[in-house]
Motif scaffolding. Structure first.
Motif, mmCIF file in Angstrom:
data_model
loop_
_atom_site.group_PDB
_atom_site.id
_atom_site.type_symbol
_atom_site.label_atom_id
_atom_site.label_comp_id
_atom_site.label_asym_id
_atom_site.label_seq_id
_atom_site.Cartn_x
_atom_site.Cartn_y
_atom_site.Cartn_z
ATOM 1 N N PRO A 195 0.827 -1.213 0.000
ATOM 2 C CA PRO A 195 0.000 0.000 0.000
ATOM 3 C C PRO A 195 0.856 1.256 0.000
ATOM 4 O O PRO A 195 1.986 1.264 0.516
ATOM 5 N N ILE A 196 0.331 2.313 -0.580
ATOM 6 C CA ILE A 196 1.000 3.614 -0.598
ATOM 7 C C ILE A 196 0.422 4.446 0.540
ATOM 8 O O ILE A 196 -0.794 4.698 0.580
ATOM 9 N N ALA A 197 1.262 4.830 1.469
ATOM 10 C CA ALA A 197 0.790 5.569 2.642
ATOM 11 C C ALA A 197 0.199 6.912 2.232
ATOM 12 O O ALA A 197 0.780 7.647 1.433
ATOM 13 N N SER A 198 -0.947 7.218 2.790
ATOM 14 C CA SER A 198 -1.593 8.497 2.507
ATOM 15 C C SER A 198 -1.140 9.536 3.512
ATOM 16 O O SER A 198 -1.099 9.261 4.721
ATOM 17 N N PRO A 199 -0.770 10.738 3.079
ATOM 18 C CA PRO A 199 -0.373 11.787 4.015
ATOM 19 C C PRO A 199 -1.495 12.056 5.019
ATOM 20 O O PRO A 199 -2.646 12.276 4.648
ATOM 21 N N GLY A 200 -1.176 11.996 6.300
ATOM 22 C CA GLY A 200 -2.169 12.256 7.324
ATOM 23 C C GLY A 200 -3.004 11.065 7.704
ATOM 24 O O GLY A 200 -3.904 11.172 8.540
ATOM 25 N N ALA A 201 -2.723 9.885 7.110
ATOM 26 C CA ALA A 201 -3.529 8.701 7.413
ATOM 27 C C ALA A 201 -3.356 8.247 8.852
ATOM 28 O O ALA A 201 -4.240 7.601 9.418
ATOM 29 N N ASP A 202 -2.206 8.578 9.457
ATOM 30 C CA ASP A 202 -1.957 8.163 10.833
ATOM 31 C C ASP A 202 -2.522 9.151 11.848
ATOM 32 O O ASP A 202 -2.449 8.935 13.047
ATOM 33 N N VAL A 203 -3.092 10.251 11.362
ATOM 34 C CA VAL A 203 -3.712 11.227 12.247
ATOM 35 C C VAL A 203 -5.091 10.721 12.645
ATOM 36 O O VAL A 203 -5.863 10.272 11.789
ATOM 37 N N PRO A 204 -5.442 10.754 13.948
ATOM 38 C CA PRO A 204 -6.762 10.283 14.385
ATOM 39 C C PRO A 204 -7.885 10.959 13.605
ATOM 40 O O PRO A 204 -7.861 12.170 13.371
ATOM 41 N N LEU A 205 -8.852 10.157 13.205
ATOM 42 C CA LEU A 205 -9.951 10.667 12.388
ATOM 43 C C LEU A 205 -10.960 11.419 13.245
ATOM 44 O O LEU A 205 -11.404 10.928 14.280
ATOM 45 N N THR A 206 -11.305 12.603 12.810
ATOM 46 C CA THR A 206 -12.358 13.395 13.444
ATOM 47 C C THR A 206 -13.369 13.795 12.379
ATOM 48 O O THR A 206 -13.103 13.665 11.176
ATOM 49 N N ALA A 207 -14.509 14.276 12.803
ATOM 50 C CA ALA A 207 -15.525 14.716 11.854
ATOM 51 C C ALA A 207 -14.983 15.845 10.977
ATOM 52 O O ALA A 207 -15.196 15.869 9.760
ATOM 53 N N ALA A 208 -14.264 16.764 11.615
ATOM 54 C CA ALA A 208 -13.699 17.885 10.854
ATOM 55 C C ALA A 208 -12.641 17.391 9.877
ATOM 56 O O ALA A 208 -12.546 17.878 8.746
ATOM 57 N N GLY A 209 -11.844 16.407 10.311
ATOM 58 C CA GLY A 209 -10.832 15.848 9.428
ATOM 59 C C GLY A 209 -11.433 15.132 8.239
ATOM 60 O O GLY A 209 -10.922 15.224 7.112
ATOM 61 N N LEU A 210 -12.537 14.408 8.474
ATOM 62 C CA LEU A 210 -13.215 13.716 7.384
ATOM 63 C C LEU A 210 -13.770 14.712 6.377
ATOM 64 O O LEU A 210 -13.643 14.524 5.157
ATOM 65 N N VAL A 211 -14.373 15.778 6.877
ATOM 66 C CA VAL A 211 -14.904 16.820 5.981
ATOM 67 C C VAL A 211 -13.770 17.440 5.165
ATOM 68 O O VAL A 211 -13.907 17.696 3.966
ATOM 69 N N SER A 212 -12.631 17.671 5.816
ATOM 70 C CA SER A 212 -11.478 18.254 5.118
ATOM 71 C C SER A 212 -10.968 17.310 4.032
ATOM 72 O O SER A 212 -10.627 17.759 2.922
ATOM 73 N N ASP A 213 -10.928 15.997 4.341
ATOM 74 C CA ASP A 213 -10.487 15.017 3.342
ATOM 75 C C ASP A 213 -11.426 15.009 2.141
ATOM 76 O O ASP A 213 -10.988 14.943 0.987
ATOM 77 N N ILE A 214 -12.732 15.049 2.409
ATOM 78 C CA ILE A 214 -13.716 15.062 1.330
ATOM 79 C C ILE A 214 -13.539 16.318 0.470
ATOM 80 O O ILE A 214 -13.563 16.261 -0.763
ATOM 81 N N ALA A 215 -13.323 17.443 1.146
ATOM 82 C CA ALA A 215 -13.158 18.714 0.429
ATOM 83 C C ALA A 215 -11.930 18.691 -0.472
ATOM 84 O O ALA A 215 -11.945 19.257 -1.577
ATOM 85 N N ASP A 216 -10.870 18.019 -0.034
ATOM 86 C CA ASP A 216 -9.669 17.912 -0.866
ATOM 87 C C ASP A 216 -9.977 17.218 -2.193
ATOM 88 O O ASP A 216 -9.494 17.635 -3.253
ATOM 89 N N GLY A 217 -10.762 16.153 -2.121
ATOM 90 C CA GLY A 217 -11.131 15.434 -3.334
ATOM 91 C C GLY A 217 -11.993 16.268 -4.259
ATOM 92 O O GLY A 217 -11.793 16.281 -5.482
ATOM 93 N N ILE A 218 -12.952 16.977 -3.686
ATOM 94 C CA ILE A 218 -13.845 17.818 -4.488
ATOM 95 C C ILE A 218 -13.059 18.944 -5.162
ATOM 96 O O ILE A 218 -13.275 19.252 -6.337
ATOM 97 N N ARG A 219 -12.144 19.549 -4.403
ATOM 98 C CA ARG A 219 -11.345 20.636 -4.977
ATOM 99 C C ARG A 219 -10.496 20.147 -6.139
ATOM 100 O O ARG A 219 -10.346 20.841 -7.157
ATOM 101 N N TYR A 220 -9.945 18.937 -6.001
ATOM 102 C CA TYR A 220 -9.121 18.416 -7.089
ATOM 103 C C TYR A 220 -9.958 18.210 -8.347
ATOM 104 O O TYR A 220 -9.528 18.549 -9.460
ATOM 105 N N ILE A 221 -11.150 17.664 -8.184
ATOM 106 C CA ILE A 221 -12.034 17.454 -9.332
ATOM 107 C C ILE A 221 -12.365 18.784 -9.999
ATOM 108 O O ILE A 221 -12.324 18.908 -11.231
ATOM 109 N N TRP A 222 -12.684 19.780 -9.205
ATOM 110 C CA TRP A 222 -13.078 21.076 -9.774
ATOM 111 C C TRP A 222 -11.901 21.784 -10.437
ATOM 112 O O TRP A 222 -12.067 22.430 -11.476
ATOM 113 N N ARG A 223 -10.707 21.664 -9.861
ATOM 114 C CA ARG A 223 -9.537 22.353 -10.428
ATOM 115 C C ARG A 223 -9.046 21.691 -11.712
ATOM 116 O O ARG A 223 -8.469 22.364 -12.569
ATOM 117 N N THR A 224 -9.243 20.388 -11.850
ATOM 118 C CA THR A 224 -8.748 19.661 -13.013
ATOM 119 C C THR A 224 -9.836 19.677 -14.079
ATOM 120 O O THR A 224 -10.822 18.935 -14.010
#
Length: 418
Positions: A195-224
């Motif tokens: 497996p390829i380690a994901s940056p921040g994968a070892d950081v404890p998951l929180t609701a805010a962190g999950l929302v931030s992760d989702i937002a990263d994906g959405i931003r990438y889709i919109w920018r590309t």
């Protein structure tokens, strides 16, 4: 010609992974026919038969965003094994309930919803696992090979499913799918990849962190830009696809003169599988020589025309040809989008980018299935299919309006990113 370094089948791990998926697809191909036949036999309702397709697509809209973000954090192999095994147990509940004479339509819809919900997480993990398993340069080969194997199974499976459902009943036929899920889960457990380690994968998951992760994906889709356009186009085309899939059995009965237990109903699904298979063999070559935008425009144009022909067709022979061509065009558009996303997205965003894009692109599927079923029940199958085909027309209009013919080949796109 493809170099050996680009051939995914040269990797033993991929071959075992492919074997597991092929077994699972074999069971799914039978369920593709048996489950809607069972619903139609129990209810006689086109609307409820169409609603089944909507129910199966709905979980992607609900869980697609968090599933993608979580799969980028979790062990993707474990997700594939657990969700596959759980799907087998859920599917096994249908023949068990039928044997006890306790099966209801509600049970069928709950089971379909459960398996489809598990699939969202399975799919998210699978998107991220494939680049890890085969490497970035083998993604077109791996995707094309998987689609080819899957559609070969789909050529045989639906016809076999129709025959099995007619011989032993659709409920018992579903037990084959349950067993296939469980066997595939065991085989997947033995596939090895790093497996390829994901940056921040070892950081404890929180609701805010999950929302931030989702937002990263959405931003990438919109920018590309190309991923953004392909995703929006898919949303329109999925309305038409939902209606086509949801009304396949109904069209076979009401327009082609089949009975609801006719084993030839499986041939309708086999025809679509043939179209997908032919495209899967050629997709790598097409993407090397044809611009990404032109692929999309041509595929949508052919898809729309064949939908209109299918809407008025009353001949089984003509219908099989039309369905094959429709699915070839539809599969080309879908595979083009998937391969572009997997080829361009960073490793740590693979799951969330692909599930988010698929969630948006599939967003019209339940709408198309429900709208198509409702229109077919109150008016006619022809009207339902014509109205729902406007989703593909909308996607085509977006592609032309965005001037996608300017977008270069996949290789050129990859070079621009790297």
């Amino acid at each position: 010609m493809t170099n050996n370094d680009d051939r995914a089948l040269a990797l033993p791990a991929f071959r075992l992974f492919l074997t597991a998926r092929t077994i699972s697809w074999a069971g799914n191909a039978i369920t593709l026919v048996a489950l809607p036949v069972l619903v139609f036999q129990l209810t006689g309702s086109p609307a409820l038969t169409g609603l089944l397709t909507a129910t199966e697509a709905l979980p992607y809209l609900v869980f697609g965003l968090p599933a993608g973000a979580l799969a980028d954090r979790w062990d993707r192999k474990r997700v594939l094994v657990v969700t596959g095994a759980a799907s087998g147990l859920v599917m096994a509940s249908i023949p068990l309930a039928a044997s006890l004479e306790l099966l209801t339509v509600t049970h069928l819809f709950v089971a379909a919803l459960g398996v489809s919900s598990l699939f969202v997480f399975f799919d998210a993990a699978g998107f991220g696992a494939l680049p890890e398993l085969v490497g970035r340069n083998r993604i077109p080969s791996a995707t094309g090979t998987m689609v080819a194997f899957g559609t070969v199974i789909s050529l045989i499976g639906p016809a076999a499913g129709g025959a099995i459902a007619a011989a032993v009943g659709p409920a018992l036929a579903l037990s084959i799918d349950a067993a296939a899920y469980l066997i595939a889960a065991v085989l997947t457990a033995f596939v090895h990849w790093v497996p390829i380690a994901s940056p921040g994968a070892d950081v404890p998951l929180t609701a805010a962190g999950l929302v931030s992760d989702i937002a990263d994906g959405i931003r990438y889709i919109w920018r590309t830009e190309i991923i953004r356009w392909l995703t929006l186009i898919g949303a329109g085309a999925s309305i038409s696809g939902g209606a086509m899939l949801g009304l396949t059995i109904v069209a076979g009965v009401e327009q082609l003169g089949m009975t609801d237990d006719d084993p030839r109903l499986g041939l309708l699904y086999s025809a679509t599988a043939l179209g997908a298979f032919l495209v899967s063999l050629a997709v790598s070559r097409i993407q090397r020589s044809v611009g990404t935008g032109w692929i999309t425009i041509a595929a949508l144009s052919i898809s729309w025309i064949t939908q209109l022909v299918w809407a008025v067709n009353t001949s089984i022979g003509v219908g099989l040809v039309v369905l094959a061509v429709f699915q070839a065009a539809s599969t080309l558009a879908i595979m083009n989008g998937i391969i572009v996303r997997q080829s361009l997205a960073p490793d740590h965003l693979q799951s969330r980018v692909n599930t988010t894009a698929r969630m948006i692109a599939w967003g019209g599927t339940p709408l198309g299935a429900m709208l198509g079923g409702t229109l077919a029940e109150h008016f006619s199958v022809t009207l339902a299919l014509v109205v729902c085909s406007l989703g593909t027309a909308l996607g085509l209009a977006i592609a032309v309006g965005a001037r996608l013919w300017r977008v270069p080949t996949l290789g050129a796109l990859r070079s621009e990113v790297t």
